[in-house]
Enzyme design. Structure first.
Site, PDB file in Angstrom:
ATOM      1  N   THR A   1       0.796  -1.236   0.000  1.00  0.00           N
ATOM      2  CA  THR A   1       0.000   0.000   0.000  1.00  0.00           C
ATOM      3  C   THR A   1       0.830   1.288   0.000  1.00  0.00           C
ATOM      4  O   THR A   1       0.259   2.376   0.118  1.00  0.00           O
ATOM      5  CB  THR A   1      -0.941   0.026   1.228  1.00  0.00           C
ATOM      6  OG1 THR A   1      -0.122  -0.061   2.402  1.00  0.00           O
ATOM      7  CG2 THR A   1      -1.935  -1.109   1.215  1.00  0.00           C
TER       8      THR A   1
ATOM      9  N   TYR B   1       0.439   2.247  -8.220  1.00  0.00           N
ATOM     10  CA  TYR B   1      -0.463   1.622  -7.243  1.00  0.00           C
ATOM     11  C   TYR B   1      -1.880   1.518  -7.814  1.00  0.00           C
ATOM     12  O   TYR B   1      -2.512   0.469  -7.744  1.00  0.00           O
ATOM     13  CB  TYR B   1      -0.462   2.455  -5.952  1.00  0.00           C
ATOM     14  CG  TYR B   1      -1.519   2.049  -4.944  1.00  0.00           C
ATOM     15  CD1 TYR B   1      -1.371   0.915  -4.160  1.00  0.00           C
ATOM     16  CD2 TYR B   1      -2.677   2.817  -4.777  1.00  0.00           C
ATOM     17  CE1 TYR B   1      -2.344   0.552  -3.240  1.00  0.00           C
ATOM     18  CE2 TYR B   1      -3.655   2.460  -3.860  1.00  0.00           C
ATOM     19  CZ  TYR B   1      -3.486   1.326  -3.091  1.00  0.00           C
ATOM     20  OH  TYR B   1      -4.453   0.963  -2.189  1.00  0.00           O
TER      21      TYR B   1
HETATM   22  N1  LIG Z   1      -5.054   3.007   3.292  1.00  0.00           N
HETATM   23  C1  LIG Z   1      -5.895   3.561   2.449  1.00  0.00           C
HETATM   24  O1  LIG Z   1      -6.152   4.778   2.496  1.00  0.00           O
HETATM   25  C2  LIG Z   1      -6.584   2.721   1.404  1.00  0.00           C
HETATM   26  C3  LIG Z   1      -7.420   3.365   0.468  1.00  0.00           C
HETATM   27  C4  LIG Z   1      -8.080   2.582  -0.491  1.00  0.00           C
HETATM   28  C5  LIG Z   1      -7.912   1.212  -0.502  1.00  0.00           C
HETATM   29  N2  LIG Z   1      -7.077   0.628   0.403  1.00  0.00           N
HETATM   30  C6  LIG Z   1      -6.922  -0.834   0.350  1.00  0.00           C
HETATM   31  O2  LIG Z   1      -7.409  -1.364   1.578  1.00  0.00           O
HETATM   32  C7  LIG Z   1      -6.619  -2.497   1.959  1.00  0.00           C
HETATM   33  C8  LIG Z   1      -6.056  -2.286   3.357  1.00  0.00           C
HETATM   34  O3  LIG Z   1      -5.260  -1.108   3.320  1.00  0.00           O
HETATM   35  P1  LIG Z   1      -4.391  -0.663   4.594  1.00  0.00           P
HETATM   36  O4  LIG Z   1      -3.999   0.755   4.387  1.00  0.00           O
HETATM   37  O5  LIG Z   1      -5.089  -1.082   5.842  1.00  0.00           O
HETATM   38  O6  LIG Z   1      -3.116  -1.562   4.397  1.00  0.00           O
HETATM   39  P2  LIG Z   1      -1.809  -1.715   5.324  1.00  0.00           P
HETATM   40  O7  LIG Z   1      -2.020  -1.087   6.642  1.00  0.00           O
HETATM   41  O8  LIG Z   1      -0.636  -1.284   4.498  1.00  0.00           O
HETATM   42  O9  LIG Z   1      -1.760  -3.291   5.512  1.00  0.00           O
HETATM   43  C9  LIG Z   1      -1.517  -4.097   4.427  1.00  0.00           C
HETATM   44  C10 LIG Z   1      -1.308  -5.489   4.928  1.00  0.00           C
HETATM   45  O10 LIG Z   1      -1.002  -6.305   3.788  1.00  0.00           O
HETATM   46  C11 LIG Z   1       0.036  -7.170   4.163  1.00  0.00           C
HETATM   47  N3  LIG Z   1       0.795  -7.562   2.963  1.00  0.00           N
HETATM   48  C12 LIG Z   1       1.540  -6.779   2.151  1.00  0.00           C
HETATM   49  N4  LIG Z   1       2.087  -7.521   1.176  1.00  0.00           N
HETATM   50  C13 LIG Z   1       1.671  -8.802   1.388  1.00  0.00           C
HETATM   51  C14 LIG Z   1       1.920 -10.027   0.733  1.00  0.00           C
HETATM   52  N5  LIG Z   1       2.688 -10.094  -0.357  1.00  0.00           N
HETATM   53  N6  LIG Z   1       1.339 -11.144   1.231  1.00  0.00           N
HETATM   54  C15 LIG Z   1       0.558 -11.085   2.340  1.00  0.00           C
HETATM   55  N7  LIG Z   1       0.291  -9.966   3.005  1.00  0.00           N
HETATM   56  C16 LIG Z   1       0.853  -8.834   2.531  1.00  0.00           C
HETATM   57  C17 LIG Z   1       0.903  -6.371   5.121  1.00  0.00           C
HETATM   58  O11 LIG Z   1       1.622  -7.244   5.917  1.00  0.00           O
HETATM   59  P3  LIG Z   1       3.099  -6.808   6.477  1.00  0.00           P
HETATM   60  O12 LIG Z   1       2.864  -5.577   7.282  1.00  0.00           O
HETATM   61  O13 LIG Z   1       3.543  -7.982   7.242  1.00  0.00           O
HETATM   62  O14 LIG Z   1       3.906  -6.536   5.247  1.00  0.00           O
HETATM   63  C18 LIG Z   1      -0.155  -5.619   5.911  1.00  0.00           C
HETATM   64  O15 LIG Z   1      -0.594  -6.377   7.005  1.00  0.00           O
HETATM   65  C19 LIG Z   1      -5.543  -2.638   0.877  1.00  0.00           C
HETATM   66  O16 LIG Z   1      -5.981  -3.586  -0.061  1.00  0.00           O
HETATM   67  C20 LIG Z   1      -5.478  -1.263   0.235  1.00  0.00           C
HETATM   68  O17 LIG Z   1      -5.039  -1.333  -1.093  1.00  0.00           O
HETATM   69  C21 LIG Z   1      -6.411   1.353   1.357  1.00  0.00           C
END
Ligand SMILES: NC(=O)c1ccc[n+]([C@@H]2O[C@H](COP(=O)([O-])OP(=O)(O)OC[C@H]3O[C@@H](n4cnc5c(N)ncnc54)[C@H](OP(=O)(O)O)[C@@H]3O)[C@@H](O)[C@H]2O)c1
Length: 264
Positions: A44, A107
């Site tokens: 992300t 992204y």
């Molecule tokens: N944050 C936003 O504003 C936002 C906006 C729109 C959509 N989203 C989507 O919502 C979802 C959650 O976002 P978030 O911000 O909560 O994400 P985040 O805090 O960055 O958490 C992402 C998680 O994915 C895990 N991960 C990364 N690469 C991986 C892999 N290859 N295999 C297995 N696990 C993996 C990470 O584990 P590690 O920490 O161990 O690497 C982490 O636990 C994502 O799909 C993101 O694209 C987020």
């Protein structure tokens, strides 16, 4: 995990299964035999994706395909978390679910390509696009603003990107309802209302009773490696047809600040 009750829920971390590893993903899915898989894992770091596009596509697009293939094999349904960054941000009215994707960043491209591949592989999957997530227990925009505001008299925040801040707890509740309602296709799941990052920061500082001045600046003044959409407000129309309504971001921010206070 905290929000879900009444069902057996298995939480898997990147240590249990790297989603880039199709064989391992299938193993853990076969072991758990879930009815639903919620795929929130992704690389992300929006700016990091610009310099590491191979990693970004491997995790966000190919990893999602691996999870969908495993879900298909065990007959599980899938909710895939996607992003407002699949749009170019050139509109000035909320994006509907069926509007053309035109991502401007690596992204955004990884998420857009994942959506297309998942819908081909699993037409009944559910794609929940969200935006500007914040929540307790992790690094997020309100947390960063509060930490900076505690030690600085003034903060510069961009005022030319408009979106909908979304509380992770509210998104979690919406996801649970999507599963319970057997939702398919693309839905937009964000808190109601919109603002710029500057307006969001102002509200965070004001609601916390801090005296810090928040100053509006342009994205150009705060140049970042990845371009961000200028406008990425997502229409809740499709979510509403499923009978799901999300609270306003003002209300969500209030609850976040209370929860943060309780946990400090
Ligand atoms: N944050 C936003 O504003 C936002 C906006 C729109 C959509 N989203 C989507 O919502 C979802 C959650 O976002 P978030 O911000 O909560 O994400 P985040 O805090 O960055 O958490 C992402 C998680 O994915 C895990 N991960 C990364 N690469 C991986 C892999 N290859 N295999 C297995 N696990 C993996 C990470 O584990 P590690 O920490 O161990 O690497 C982490 O636990 C994502 O799909 C993101 O694209 C987020």
């Amino acid at each position: 995990m905290r929000e879900w009750s009444g069902d057996t829920v298995t939480g898997l971390t990147s240590h249990a299964a790297d989603i880039r590893d199709a064989k391992r993903v299938l193993e853990v899915v076969q072991e758990a035999r879930p009815e639903w898989i919620v795929l929130a894992a992704a690389y992300t770091d929006v700016d990091g994706c610009e310099s590491k596009p191979e990693l970004a596509f491997a995790a966000n697009r190919d990893g999602a395909v691996n999870v969908a293939a495993a879900a298909k094999q065990v007959g599980a349904r899938l909710v895939f978390l996607s992003s407002d960054y699949v749009f170019d941000g050139k509109k000035t009215t909320p994006y509907e679910t069926g509007e053309a994707r035109n991502p401007q960043s690596v992204y955004g491209r990884t998420k857009a390509e994942a959506e297309i591949r998942l819908l081909e592989l699993m037409p009944d999957c559910c794609i929940a696009r969200t935006s500007w997530l914040f929540g307790v227990g992790g690094k997020c925009f309100p947390d960063t603003i509060l930490k900076l505001a505690a030690s600085r008299p003034a903060l510069d925040v961009v005022n030319d990107q408009r979106g909908s801040p979304t509380y992770a707890e509210d998104l979690a509740r919406a996801i649970i309802q999507l599963c319970r309602k057997n939702a398919t296709g693309i839905v937009h799941a964000t808190n109601a209302g919109d603002c710029t990052w500057f307006e969001f920061a102002e509200e965070i500082v004001k609601s916390s009773g801090l005296a810090t001045t928040v100053r509006p600046v342009s994205s150009q003044q705060m140049a970042r490696p990845a371009p961000r959409p200028a406008y990425s407000v997502l229409s809740p129309a499709r979510l509403r047809t499923l009978g799901i309504e999300m609270p306003s971001w003002h209300d969500a921010l209030r609850r976040y600040l209370e929860q943060r206070q309780r946990m400090s």
